[in-house]
Design a protein around this motif. Sequence first.
Motif, PDB file in Angstrom:
ATOM      1  N   LYS A 120      99.642 -12.887 -35.931  1.00 45.48           N
ATOM      2  CA  LYS A 120     100.851 -12.454 -34.910  1.00 45.48           C
ATOM      3  C   LYS A 120     101.037 -13.189 -33.320  1.00 45.48           C
ATOM      4  CE  LYS A 120     101.559  -8.750 -38.348  1.00 45.48           C
ATOM      5  NZ  LYS A 120     101.088  -7.631 -38.684  1.00 45.48           N
ATOM      6  N   THR A 123     100.374 -16.643 -32.522  1.00 49.97           N
ATOM      7  CA  THR A 123     101.952 -17.731 -32.754  1.00 49.97           C
ATOM      8  C   THR A 123     102.421 -16.974 -31.624  1.00 49.97           C
ATOM      9  OG1 THR A 123     102.477 -17.235 -34.753  1.00 49.97           O
ATOM     10  CG2 THR A 123     104.122 -17.349 -34.282  1.00 49.97           C
ATOM     11  N   ILE A 151     107.311 -20.504 -36.192  1.00 52.34           N
ATOM     12  CA  ILE A 151     107.125 -19.494 -36.354  1.00 52.34           C
ATOM     13  C   ILE A 151     107.155 -19.477 -37.375  1.00 52.34           C
ATOM     14  CG2 ILE A 151     109.080 -18.011 -36.225  1.00 52.34           C
ATOM     15  CD1 ILE A 151     109.639 -18.467 -33.595  1.00 52.34           C
ATOM     16  N   ALA A 155     105.157 -17.226 -41.128  1.00 48.20           N
ATOM     17  CA  ALA A 155     105.392 -16.493 -42.073  1.00 48.20           C
ATOM     18  C   ALA A 155     105.656 -17.025 -43.242  1.00 48.20           C
ATOM     19  CB  ALA A 155     106.936 -16.114 -41.470  1.00 48.20           C
ATOM     20  N   THR A 167     105.178 -10.385 -43.122  1.00 45.73           N
ATOM     21  CA  THR A 167     106.421 -11.706 -42.896  1.00 45.73           C
ATOM     22  C   THR A 167     107.799 -11.927 -42.239  1.00 45.73           C
ATOM     23  OG1 THR A 167     105.623 -12.343 -45.333  1.00 45.73           O
ATOM     24  CG2 THR A 167     107.437 -13.656 -44.027  1.00 45.73           C
ATOM     25  N   TYR A 170     107.342 -11.547 -38.392  1.00 46.64           N
ATOM     26  CA  TYR A 170     108.103 -12.826 -37.094  1.00 46.64           C
ATOM     27  C   TYR A 170     109.364 -12.946 -37.388  1.00 46.64           C
ATOM     28  CZ  TYR A 170     103.354 -14.328 -38.665  1.00 46.64           C
ATOM     29  OH  TYR A 170     101.494 -14.578 -38.509  1.00 46.64           O
TER      30      TYR A 170
END
Length: 425
Positions: A120, A123, A151, A155, A167, A170
């Motif tokens: 996370k 990203t 993104i 995910a 998931t 995201y």
Amino acid sequence: MLRESHKHFRFDWITIILFLLLIAFGWLNILSASHSGTTIDYFDISQPFGKQLIFIFLTFGLIILLLSIDAKFYERFSSVIYIASMLSLVGLFIFGKNVNGATSWYAIGSMTLQPSEFAKAATALAVAKYISDLNTNINNIKNQIQVFIIIIIPAILVLLQNDTGSTIVYGAFFFVLFREGLPKYYLFIGVSLILLSVLSLKFGITITSIITILLVIGSNFLSKKKPKILQSIFVVIVAISISFGIKFFYESILKPHQQDRISLWLRLEKDPDKLKQMKQTFAYNLNESEKAISSGGFFGRGFMEGTRTTGKFVPEQHTDYIFSTVGEEWGFLGSAFVVIIFVLLLLRILHLAELQKSQFSRVYGYGVASIIFIHFLINIGMVMGLIPTIGIPLPLFSYGGSGLWAFTILIFIFIKLDSNRINEW
């Protein structure tokens, strides 16, 4: 010389204090939810509270490391960090350990590490780097597709590990994209899909179709412009088609336990015997969690005095259902305190994000706030039965080294970026 040295310690202490408050109060509730017996060895690593204390001590070393790295490093190497994180997710399909049906952990001796938690932050860095690029225009379709790919990749990799909760997180990045100018029609499409999903499952396709037609007719009637008949017919056809697709997805694609969770949330099941069976099986945690929270009343039963917490009525209460411990032992006042601390943390991060002089830091700050917000909203909503049961931890509060360290990395990278803004004044 003293002034130059002092500059390196100009971090946002409000954010740091809120961070420490959540960790400390979280550990107290982990202790209450996981201890057994009359005597407590706080460093007993065979118990969750003992392990979490070790994780917390190691966290301070991680914080020192994060704050000692030059702020420009995070922007310069964001792409490398993102790629390395994606490779760690791919590696789970080969070397991963399956826990409770999800292949989301690497086993390191007696400990496990969950790379999806760290993905996370990676990203968020990658999204911030891409959007802050001089050649990126978020209103351009090509750039929108490219940022969506950044993104979607993690995910999908997390979803393939059977970790639905992580998931969903995201989706938080859409808040970031809207702040940076993503066209509003994406928001309209997203809200419409959610409403169509709920209406289709709750009331059926026929009633949903009628509601859609009435809304289209009403919007045309209230509009000052000339009604667009063909466009209205197209919208109705698309909406009805989506309703059929949602119904098919629910009945034919979702697994039985996922259907049951949605059915319980939307009150679709009317058979009292089936409802009783649900509460004794897959909804047992939720049922006991709601009882624990309601039993706490306004002031709570007191620290380590919660009968349902000490009686272990809520399985694995120290993880995703940790907020039920707060509700029972600290009552409404304690629960409100936790919510207020989270809200203050979110507001503080958003405030600092708006003060950033670089777009990279601002976008990353919004990414941090959005990820924490989604975790906070879903976890507390799940524990209270306001949304379907989804396995997702409460940030800085739930038991787990991976989660604690991942949120520490997420927050303290931003604190370092913000300190760079302060020190440049």
